[in-house]
Write a protein that holds these residues in place. Structure first.
Motif, PDB file in Angstrom:
ATOM      1  N   VAL A 146       0.844  -1.207   0.000  1.00 43.02           N
ATOM      2  CA  VAL A 146       0.000   0.000   0.000  1.00 43.02           C
ATOM      3  C   VAL A 146       0.874   1.251   0.000  1.00 43.02           C
ATOM      4  CG1 VAL A 146      -1.643   1.333   1.389  1.00 43.02           C
ATOM      5  CG2 VAL A 146      -1.995  -1.110   1.046  1.00 43.02           C
ATOM      6  N   THR A 147       1.920   1.255   0.818  1.00 38.70           N
ATOM      7  CA  THR A 147       2.823   2.410   0.894  1.00 38.70           C
ATOM      8  C   THR A 147       3.526   2.656  -0.441  1.00 38.70           C
ATOM      9  OG1 THR A 147       3.201   1.951   3.229  1.00 38.70           O
ATOM     10  CG2 THR A 147       4.787   3.387   2.138  1.00 38.70           C
ATOM     11  N   SER A 148       4.003   1.596  -1.076  1.00 39.77           N
ATOM     12  CA  SER A 148       4.707   1.774  -2.353  1.00 39.77           C
ATOM     13  C   SER A 148       3.754   2.235  -3.449  1.00 39.77           C
ATOM     14  CB  SER A 148       5.432   0.489  -2.760  1.00 39.77           C
ATOM     15  OG  SER A 148       4.501  -0.516  -3.073  1.00 39.77           O
ATOM     16  N   ARG A 149       2.539   1.747  -3.479  1.00 43.89           N
ATOM     17  CA  ARG A 149       1.549   2.203  -4.467  1.00 43.89           C
ATOM     18  C   ARG A 149       1.203   3.674  -4.251  1.00 43.89           C
ATOM     19  NH1 ARG A 149      -2.264  -2.168  -6.857  1.00 43.89           N
ATOM     20  NH2 ARG A 149      -0.647  -3.596  -7.550  1.00 43.89           N
ATOM     21  N   HIS A 150       1.034   4.046  -2.986  1.00 46.67           N
ATOM     22  CA  HIS A 150       0.734   5.446  -2.679  1.00 46.67           C
ATOM     23  C   HIS A 150       1.879   6.350  -3.135  1.00 46.67           C
ATOM     24  CE1 HIS A 150      -0.751   8.973  -0.625  1.00 46.67           C
ATOM     25  NE2 HIS A 150       0.409   9.077   0.011  1.00 46.67           N
ATOM     26  N   GLN A 151       3.099   5.925  -2.849  1.00 44.98           N
ATOM     27  CA  GLN A 151       4.260   6.706  -3.255  1.00 44.98           C
ATOM     28  C   GLN A 151       4.341   6.801  -4.777  1.00 44.98           C
ATOM     29  OE1 GLN A 151       8.025   5.149  -1.952  1.00 44.98           O
ATOM     30  NE2 GLN A 151       9.052   7.122  -2.211  1.00 44.98           N
ATOM     31  N   ALA A 152       4.051   5.713  -5.472  1.00 46.62           N
ATOM     32  CA  ALA A 152       4.067   5.730  -6.932  1.00 46.62           C
ATOM     33  C   ALA A 152       3.019   6.699  -7.477  1.00 46.62           C
ATOM     34  CB  ALA A 152       3.823   4.327  -7.483  1.00 46.62           C
ATOM     35  N   ARG A 153       1.844   6.715  -6.885  1.00 43.03           N
ATOM     36  CA  ARG A 153       0.796   7.651  -7.323  1.00 43.03           C
ATOM     37  C   ARG A 153       1.201   9.092  -7.069  1.00 43.03           C
ATOM     38  NH1 ARG A 153      -3.273   3.629  -4.942  1.00 43.03           N
ATOM     39  NH2 ARG A 153      -3.948   2.470  -6.790  1.00 43.03           N
ATOM     40  N   MET A 154       1.789   9.341  -5.912  1.00 41.27           N
ATOM     41  CA  MET A 154       2.222  10.706  -5.595  1.00 41.27           C
ATOM     42  C   MET A 154       3.312  11.169  -6.562  1.00 41.27           C
ATOM     43  SD  MET A 154       0.225  11.591  -3.241  1.00 41.27           S
ATOM     44  CE  MET A 154       0.933  13.124  -2.741  1.00 41.27           C
TER      45      MET A 154
END
Length: 105
Positions: free
Chosen positions: A19-27
């Protein structure tokens, strides 16, 4: 039982990392798109400034302003002096190199 708890804890940690890596990728993607939009805005501004610069530097406009509000006029032919500059000096200045003048003998 302890083994199941450890596996469950590992699964939760992996899920949180995902979840953290996906959020970072979106940001990062949002930031990239914002930067692309800014670059496009800069390109449009640059084109507008080039057009404006070419408009302001038209020789007839400069001549009209010089003769009108500035009351400038061409010098008399006898007051014009031609200065010869060696081509090597011109080329070195175009490339941004300093040219030291040599003393005449």
């Amino acid at each position: 039982m302890a083994r199941t708890g450890a596996l469950l804890l590992l699964l939760v940690v992996c899920a949180l990392l995902l979840v953290t890596s996906r959020h970072q990728a979106r940001m990062l993607f949002v930031e990239l798109e914002r930067d692309r939009q800014q670059a496009q805005t800069y390109e449009v501004d640059y084109g507008r400034l080039q057009l404006e610069s070419s408009t302001w530097s038209v020789p007839t406009r400069i001549d009209r302003l010089a003769r009108g509000p500035l009351a400038m006029q061409l010098p008399e032919p006898g007051r014009i002096q031609m200065i010869e500059v060696p081509s090597s000096q011109i080329f070195s200045r175009e490339r941004g190199q300093e040219h030291k003048q040599e003393a005449a003998p």
